[in-house]
Design a protein around this motif. Structure first.
Motif, mmCIF file in Angstrom:
data_model
loop_
_atom_site.group_PDB
_atom_site.id
_atom_site.type_symbol
_atom_site.label_atom_id
_atom_site.label_comp_id
_atom_site.label_asym_id
_atom_site.label_seq_id
_atom_site.Cartn_x
_atom_site.Cartn_y
_atom_site.Cartn_z
ATOM 1 N N GLN A 74 -59.583 -16.820 43.288
ATOM 2 C CA GLN A 74 -59.339 -17.033 44.716
ATOM 3 C C GLN A 74 -59.903 -18.364 45.211
ATOM 4 O OE1 GLN A 74 -60.018 -13.381 47.185
ATOM 5 N NE2 GLN A 74 -60.572 -12.428 45.232
ATOM 6 N N LEU A 75 -60.666 -19.047 44.353
ATOM 7 C CA LEU A 75 -61.196 -20.361 44.728
ATOM 8 C C LEU A 75 -60.101 -21.410 44.617
ATOM 9 C CD1 LEU A 75 -64.593 -20.309 42.798
ATOM 10 C CD2 LEU A 75 -64.236 -19.897 45.236
ATOM 11 N N SER A 76 -60.122 -22.369 45.529
ATOM 12 C CA SER A 76 -59.148 -23.454 45.487
ATOM 13 C C SER A 76 -59.883 -24.777 45.340
ATOM 14 C CB SER A 76 -58.295 -23.463 46.762
ATOM 15 O OG SER A 76 -59.104 -23.559 47.923
ATOM 16 N N ILE A 77 -59.590 -25.491 44.250
ATOM 17 C CA ILE A 77 -60.234 -26.775 43.978
ATOM 18 C C ILE A 77 -59.152 -27.819 43.746
ATOM 19 C CG2 ILE A 77 -61.859 -28.029 42.503
ATOM 20 C CD1 ILE A 77 -62.947 -25.296 41.618
ATOM 21 N N ASP A 78 -59.158 -28.863 44.541
ATOM 22 C CA ASP A 78 -58.213 -29.966 44.369
ATOM 23 C C ASP A 78 -58.915 -31.067 43.582
ATOM 24 O OD1 ASP A 78 -56.349 -31.950 44.461
ATOM 25 O OD2 ASP A 78 -56.263 -32.104 46.646
ATOM 26 N N ALA A 79 -58.713 -31.065 42.267
ATOM 27 C CA ALA A 79 -59.389 -32.035 41.403
ATOM 28 C C ALA A 79 -58.916 -33.455 41.654
ATOM 29 C CB ALA A 79 -59.176 -31.673 39.934
ATOM 30 N N GLY A 80 -57.786 -33.619 42.342
ATOM 31 C CA GLY A 80 -57.257 -34.952 42.616
ATOM 32 C C GLY A 80 -57.695 -35.529 43.950
ATOM 33 N N ASP A 81 -58.489 -34.792 44.709
ATOM 34 C CA ASP A 81 -58.957 -35.259 46.016
ATOM 35 C C ASP A 81 -60.023 -36.344 45.814
ATOM 36 O OD1 ASP A 81 -59.901 -35.665 48.570
ATOM 37 O OD2 ASP A 81 -60.119 -33.533 49.037
ATOM 38 N N PRO A 82 -59.825 -37.551 46.347
ATOM 39 C CA PRO A 82 -60.833 -38.600 46.187
ATOM 40 C C PRO A 82 -62.137 -38.310 46.935
ATOM 41 C CG PRO A 82 -59.106 -39.326 47.691
ATOM 42 C CD PRO A 82 -58.644 -38.035 47.094
ATOM 43 N N ASP A 83 -62.091 -37.422 47.930
ATOM 44 C CA ASP A 83 -63.305 -37.054 48.669
ATOM 45 C C ASP A 83 -63.982 -35.889 47.941
ATOM 46 O OD1 ASP A 83 -65.326 -36.523 50.453
ATOM 47 O OD2 ASP A 83 -64.037 -36.572 52.231
#
Length: 234
Positions: A74-83
């Motif tokens: 259920q966790l959401s991680i955007d590995a491409g987010d520069p922040d």
């Protein structure tokens, strides 16, 4: 026209799947704790022969792993987010929210990895690690440093969550009274700081405490990354 009742004797049963089995396992853990989870009990909850559940989980350990995966998915991680700092902050609050929603699962999330070699852990429990490493490497951390950051981050996060769950009480007003009474009984000369902090100790805000800790941790990591970039450019 009344809908057909599929719950009575001899009526067709809902077709089982791994998702349905794990969802019921999580429901059981939420209601009664990890100790209640067994193949026999789960079979009773599903209305099935416990032996039929082994096609979805080979043993109780596999059930526990599946429950952990179900929560972590259920966790959401955007590995491409520069922040990267914003991503880690959002992830921390998501995990805190899941922990408060499923407090009986928290000991499983914290201790299960310690008893299972990394190479034998289910893929669902390793995805957050892979995604966070990708996020940090993209931000400029060396892979080995990214692993150190991950360990420090999760060490802090799980420590906070366990502390917050310990702070949780059914009657917060009664807790505050007991806290103030306990602090008042402390010798003033030996514990002046604790006695003075009575109001702050009584007014615990889990989300705010998490943000404070994250600010300290992320600021230090950002400073480390800046020093690393400066050395590389020298």
């Amino acid at each position: 026209m009344a809908s057909a009742d599929t719950s009575g004797p001899g009526s067709p049963k809902t077709r089982l799947s791994r998702d349905i089995v794990l969802a019921k396992a999580l429901e059981l853990v939420d209601a009664e704790g990890l100790e209640a989870l067994s193949m026999r009990r789960l079979g009773q909850e599903l209305g099935r022969d416990p032996m039929s559940l082994y096609r979805y989980a080979e043993n109780r350990a596999a059930l526990l792993d599946g429950v952990a995966e179900l929560v972590l998915d259920q966790l959401s991680i955007d590995a491409g987010d520069p922040d990267w700092k914003a991503q880690l902050r959002v992830l921390a609050h998501e995990l805190r929210g899941l922990a408060l929603e499923h407090p009986n699962v928290v000991p499983l999330l914290v201790t299960r990895p310690l008893s299972t070699p990394l190479g034998l852990r289910p893929l669902g429990t390793l995805r957050p690690l892979e995604q966070i490493l990708s996020l940090l490497v993209a931000a400029g951390f060396k892979p080995a440093d990214a692993l150190h950051v991950y360990r420090a981050y999760y060490g802090f996060l799980y420590g906070h969550i366990l502390n917050e769950l310990q702070e949780y009480v059914v009657d917060p007003e009664e807790n505050e009274v007991l806290l103030r009474l306990g602090l008042h009984r402390l010798p003033a000369k030996e514990f002046p700081r604790l006695r003075a902090l009575a109001p702050a100790l009584a007014e615990y805000d889990g989300a705010a405490e998490l943000d404070q800790g994250l600010t300290i941790l992320l600021s230090g990591l950002e400073a480390q990354l800046s020093r690393q970039a400066a050395r590389s450019g020298a």
